[in-house]
Structures are given as structure tokens and as C-alpha cells.
Design a protein around this motif. Structure first.
Motif, mmCIF file in Angstrom:
data_model
loop_
_atom_site.group_PDB
_atom_site.id
_atom_site.type_symbol
_atom_site.label_atom_id
_atom_site.label_comp_id
_atom_site.label_asym_id
_atom_site.label_seq_id
_atom_site.Cartn_x
_atom_site.Cartn_y
_atom_site.Cartn_z
ATOM 1 N N ASP A 152 0.423 4.865 -10.393
ATOM 2 C CA ASP A 152 -0.172 4.519 -11.637
ATOM 3 C C ASP A 152 0.451 2.850 -11.915
ATOM 4 N N GLU A 153 1.609 2.701 -11.481
ATOM 5 C CA GLU A 153 2.205 1.204 -11.758
ATOM 6 C C GLU A 153 1.876 0.360 -10.644
ATOM 7 N N TYR A 154 1.268 0.705 -9.653
ATOM 8 C CA TYR A 154 0.893 -0.273 -8.607
ATOM 9 C C TYR A 154 -0.087 -1.389 -9.122
ATOM 10 N N LEU A 155 0.159 -2.500 -8.848
ATOM 11 C CA LEU A 155 -0.828 -3.754 -9.128
ATOM 12 C C LEU A 155 -1.123 -4.523 -7.907
ATOM 13 N N ILE A 156 -2.380 -5.003 -8.042
ATOM 14 C CA ILE A 156 -2.729 -6.055 -6.798
ATOM 15 C C ILE A 156 -3.520 -7.140 -7.671
ATOM 16 N N VAL B 55 1.877 1.340 5.068
ATOM 17 C CA VAL B 55 0.972 0.559 4.621
ATOM 18 C C VAL B 55 -0.417 1.145 4.748
ATOM 19 N N ASP B 56 -0.830 1.958 5.583
ATOM 20 C CA ASP B 56 -1.980 2.407 5.976
ATOM 21 C C ASP B 56 -2.490 3.318 4.747
ATOM 22 N N LYS B 57 -1.518 4.293 4.223
ATOM 23 C CA LYS B 57 -1.239 5.100 3.054
ATOM 24 C C LYS B 57 -1.773 4.159 1.787
ATOM 25 N N ILE B 58 -1.250 3.208 1.589
ATOM 26 C CA ILE B 58 -1.342 2.480 0.529
ATOM 27 C C ILE B 58 -3.018 1.880 0.464
ATOM 28 N N GLU B 59 -3.323 1.517 1.743
ATOM 29 C CA GLU B 59 -4.694 0.708 1.848
ATOM 30 C C GLU B 59 -5.762 1.727 1.670
ATOM 31 N N LYS B 60 -5.535 3.030 2.063
ATOM 32 C CA LYS B 60 -6.592 4.056 1.844
ATOM 33 C C LYS B 60 -6.704 4.341 0.328
ATOM 34 N N LEU B 61 -5.747 4.131 -0.406
ATOM 35 C CA LEU B 61 -5.815 4.363 -1.889
ATOM 36 C C LEU B 61 -6.088 3.134 -2.526
ATOM 37 N N ARG B 62 -6.456 2.017 -1.701
ATOM 38 C CA ARG B 62 -6.818 0.710 -2.391
ATOM 39 C C ARG B 62 -7.636 0.694 -3.724
ATOM 40 N N ASN B 63 -8.778 1.542 -3.650
ATOM 41 C CA ASN B 63 -9.834 1.433 -4.789
ATOM 42 C C ASN B 63 -9.085 2.081 -6.217
ATOM 43 N N LYS B 64 -7.977 2.588 -6.009
ATOM 44 C CA LYS B 64 -7.470 3.356 -7.269
ATOM 45 C C LYS B 64 -6.349 2.425 -7.892
ATOM 46 N N ILE B 65 -6.232 1.107 -7.136
ATOM 47 C CA ILE B 65 -4.766 0.442 -7.624
ATOM 48 C C ILE B 65 -5.539 -0.504 -8.340
ATOM 49 N N LYS B 66 -4.946 -0.676 -9.626
ATOM 50 C CA LYS B 66 -5.562 -1.631 -10.427
ATOM 51 C C LYS B 66 -5.512 -3.229 -9.884
#
Ligand code: BG6
Length: 440
Positions: free
Chosen positions: A283-287, A419-430
């Protein structure tokens, strides 16, 4: 030292202009280029020997944040004696025939080229042409001397493509010939992380989850993407910076002190860390993207891009020493300032260690509220605007066949897995748009 040729495929690339050519000049100035070293640049455009030297001179005299000191005529003239140029298309077999003949000619003129270091400063799309043709003309074999290949990121753009690229490499070269380069590992300040641990026993004793609340690795850049948009737009900050440089720096900070500083031991310890990293506090990720990005991108026909030019990622390292310590990775372009920094925040707020990686290179530490002045870090602590560029160290190491500052395929895979795991969840990142040169 045996004579050898450094062949740079893509001598007119941005990388060659910004980093490789300045590093070679600096090595020449410091007397670090071995006597029998010949440098051969290749590019599509035609250049006569004198035009090629003029090109080098122009590059060295162009403003460059990585290379800010004056060029000495005598050093440049000396460097010129080693310079050669072969033009041609990297997907055209005729070019390799020409290169082979050129290498033979040089050898005949007393500049032996049987030992060769190839540097790929070119688009990954061309790699298979390069490898196939090097093989076709017998330029990848080590019958007469050594052949080493320096390859830089992007090493794939996800785990699968990284594996494919590795398979391709291994079809034409053996593992001992490969030098996978992450230029952050060549930075003196990054190399000093290990020195800091091994020379300050007290520091390493308090580096654990009981004492450390958070470790932050930040690489902030004030410049935008510039003319690299075509590459960058597909990559974004996570693939461009976090997958490689930031994860490498983080694993150096977290890894146990190796039994010895051999290449094998260092890689083993880093791999142990990379295996234990997991996503945390999502929940704290930010792009985000800086506001003028799309305008810049338009010039390169890139529209409606949501590529991130900023990313903040949180990880946890599920091992005994670190489980529970918050690991924050931040990287972005067009931020207020250019700097690289590791901040170690202890549970006791009177303790704090900051390792400045660039442009300032030093360490500031407060333990029990008192400034620590005698922590051993770099050989000469303090601000060093002209500290050796990372590429100098890396060239030196390839010449000396030392792989400790290079990355193994396993490290590359483990980083992509994360990084693939992060990319998969990209839509959930603010996602935010941020003003140029302001923090998101
Ligand atoms: C490169 C990235 O690997 O590192 C660039 O592709 C980035 O986007 C650069 O600007 C940063 O390197 P340095 O040494 O200037 O911090």
C-alpha cells in the motif's frame, strides 16, 4: 601484460559518449591503459582515422556531468595512438569480415589482437547478429588468445527474456568469457560498502532487525530521460534502475561478510540475499511520471505513455538478520537533486548512518546521538568530484580477469523474478504525475 584489443560495438552510442570514452581517457591520463592495448570503435557511419579522432575529441569536450575536468592535449594525443575505427552494419556479415581483416592487419603491424575484449554498447536486437557473425568468422573462439564479452543491461526485460538472452550468450560463449556489467558495482562508493562492514566490527554488530528499523536506498536524478525515450519508455524506472542498480546495492548492504572477497564468495552471499527478498507494504508503493515527460516523448512518437519515471518499492528480506526491517528502494528522474544515498534508520532515533554514494561520497554516522568520525570507509573520505568513474574499474577488472564486480546470471534471474512480481501488481500501485524537479 599480454597485448589485446578492446572492440567497442556502438562507439557512437549515448553510453559510449557519456561513459566509455571519458573512462578510457581518464585511464589514459592515469597511465592505466596497458602498453599493448588497442582500442577499436565500430559504428555504421563512415569515418576516416582523423575524423574518428576528431569525434573522440568532440565527445571529450562536450559538457558531461560524469566527466567535468579539462582534457590534456598530450594525454589525448597519446590515447589517439591506440585508436582505430571500423565501420559497418552489425547485421551484415561483410562487416565482420572487414573487422577480422582489420584485426589481422593490426597484428601484422605489431599490435597483436589475438586477445580480445568485446563491449556491446548497442541495441539488444543486434546481439544475435553480432554473436552469429563473430562465430562465423571465428572471432569468438579462444584458440589463439582470450575472448571476453562485456554486456550491459538491459539483460532481458523480464525473467523469461533474461533466460533467453543467457541461452543465446551460452550458445556462442562460455560462462568464463562473459562479464555482465552493472556499472553501480564499479562505483568506488558502492565498493566501499563491504569495506565499511569488514573494518567496523561495531557497525556490523548493530546491523540487524533488532536494531535497524529501516534501510532506504535512493538514487535521485535531476535530469529527464532525454533522447533515450525509445528505450526508457518500454523499461520505466523499475526495470531501468531498481531491477539492477538498486537491488545490487541493497544486496551488498544486507549480505553477510563473505569468507573472503573472492568473486565466488561475494556472488554467493548476494544470491542468498536476493533469494530471500519479498514484496512488502504494497500500500506504500508509489510510481509516477514527471509532467513534461509526455511532451518529450512526443518528439519520439511515443504517446499516452504511463511509463514510470519514479518508483518507490518496499521489500522485506526473510532471513534471520533482516526479517522485519523495512527496505525501501526509491529511484526517479527529474527530481529536485542528483544524489545516491543509503540511509540506515535505527530503532533508537539517536542512531543513524548515511552512506552517500554520489556525487558526494562519504559517510555520516551518529551513534547514541554522537557523531562518529573515525568510521573507516573510503581510502580518502570526503567529497571527490573526480573520483574514478565506475567504468574505469570495470574495464580494469575485465582486463585483469576479475569477476567480483560483475553480476552472475543467477543474480539477474532473481532480480527479474522480484520485478516480475511487482509488474504483475502494477495496476494496484498508486500512480501520480509530479511537477518537474519536485518530489512526487
Ligand atoms: C543507467 C540508467 O543504468 O544508470 C539511466 O539506464 C540512469 O537511466 C543511469 O540515468 C544512472 O547512472 P549514474 O551513474 O549516473 O547514477
Amino acid at each position: 601484460m599480454d597485448s589485446f584489443a578492446l572492440v567497442i560495438f556502438g562507439i557512437t552510442s549515448n553510453l559510449a559518449q557519456i561513459k566509455l570514452i571519458p573512462a578510457l581517457y581518464d585511464m589514459a591520463e592515469k597511465g592505466l591503459l596497458p602498453d599493448g592495448m588497442t582500442i577499436i570503435g565500430t559504428a555504421r557511419k563512415e569515418m576516416s582515422p582523423s575524423e574518428f579522432k576528431e569525434y573522440f575529441k568532440k565527445v571529450l569536450n562536450t559538457e558531461n556531468i560524469h566527466h567535468q575536468h579539462a582534457i590534456k592535449e598530450e594525454v589525448f594525443n597519446d590515447l589517439c595512438k591506440r585508436l582505430h575505427f571500423v565501420n559497418g552494419n552489425l547485421d551484415d556479415p561483410k562487416f565482420y569480415e572487414k573487422l577480422k581483416n582489420y584485426l589481422n592487419e593490426l597484428s601484422g603491424q605489431g599490435h597483436p589482437c589475438d586477445n580480445r575484449i568485446y563491449y556491446l554498447a548497442t541495441y539488444p536486437d543486434l546481439y544475435h547478429h553480432i554473436f552469429e557473425n563473430l562465430q562465423k568468422f571465428g572471432l569468438n573462439t579462444q584458440d589463439e588468445g582470450y575472448v571476453r564479452l562485456m554486456i550491459e543491461k538491459p539483460i532481458g526485460n523480464d525473467l523469461n527474456s533474461a533466460k533467453k538472452l543467457n541461452q543465446l550468450l551460452l550458445k556462442y560463449f562460455s560462462e568464463d568469457q562473459l562479464y555482465r556489467l552493472d556499472h553501480y558495482l564499479g562505483k568506488e562508493s558502492v565498493q566501499n560498502i563491504n569495506i565499511l562492514k569488514s573494518t567496523n566490527a561495531g557497525f556490523w554488530k548493530i546491523m540487524n532487525n533488532k536494531k535497524v528499523d529501516e534501510i532506504e536506498v535512493v538514487v535521485s536524478e535531476d535530469m529527464g530521460v532525454g533522447n533515450r525515450i525509445t528505450y526508457y519508455n518500454d523499461a520505466g524506472a523499475i526495470r531501468d534502475m531498481i531491477q539492477n542498480h538498486l537491488l545490487q546495492v541493497l544486496s551488498l548492504v544486507l549480505m553477510e561478510k563473505p569468507k573472503n572477497y573472492s568473486s565466488k564468495e561475494i556472488h554467493n552471499e548476494k544470491i542468498k540475499i536476493l533469494k530471500k527478498l519479498e514484496l512488502s507494504n504494497m500500500d506504500e508503493y508509489l510510481i509516477g511520471q514527471y509532467k513534461s515527460y509526455l511532451n518529450e516523448a512526443k518528439k519520439f512518437n511515443v504517446k499516452n505513455s504511463k511509463s514510470e519515471t519514479y518508483a518507490k518499492i518496499i521489500l522485506n528480506c526473510k532471513n534471520k538478520r533482516w526479517d522485519g526491517t523495512k527496505l525501501v528502494l526509491i529511484s526517479g528522474k527529474k527530481l529536485p537533486k542528483r544524489y545516491g544515498r543509503i540511509i540506515i534508520k535505527f530503532k533508537n532515533p539517536r542512531n543513524r548512518v548515511v552512506i552517500n554514494l554520489q556525487p558526494r561520497q562519504d559517510i555520516t554516522a551518529k551513534l547514541d546521538g554522537k557523531s562518529i568520525r573515525n568510521m573507516k570507509y573510503c581510502i580518502e573520505c570526503g567529497f571527490k568530484p573526480n573520483s574514478p568513474d565506475a567504468y574505469e574499474s570495470l574495464f580494469k577488472d575485465v582486463i585483469n580477469n576479475d569477476k567480483s564486480l560483475f553480476v552472475t546470471s543467477e543474480e539477474v534471474y532473481l532480480s527479474w523474478k522480484l520485478v516480475d512480481k511487482i509488474e504483475k501488481l502494477r495496476n494496484k500501485i498508486k500512480f501520480v504525475y509530479y511537477s518537474d524537479n519536485k518530489n512526487p
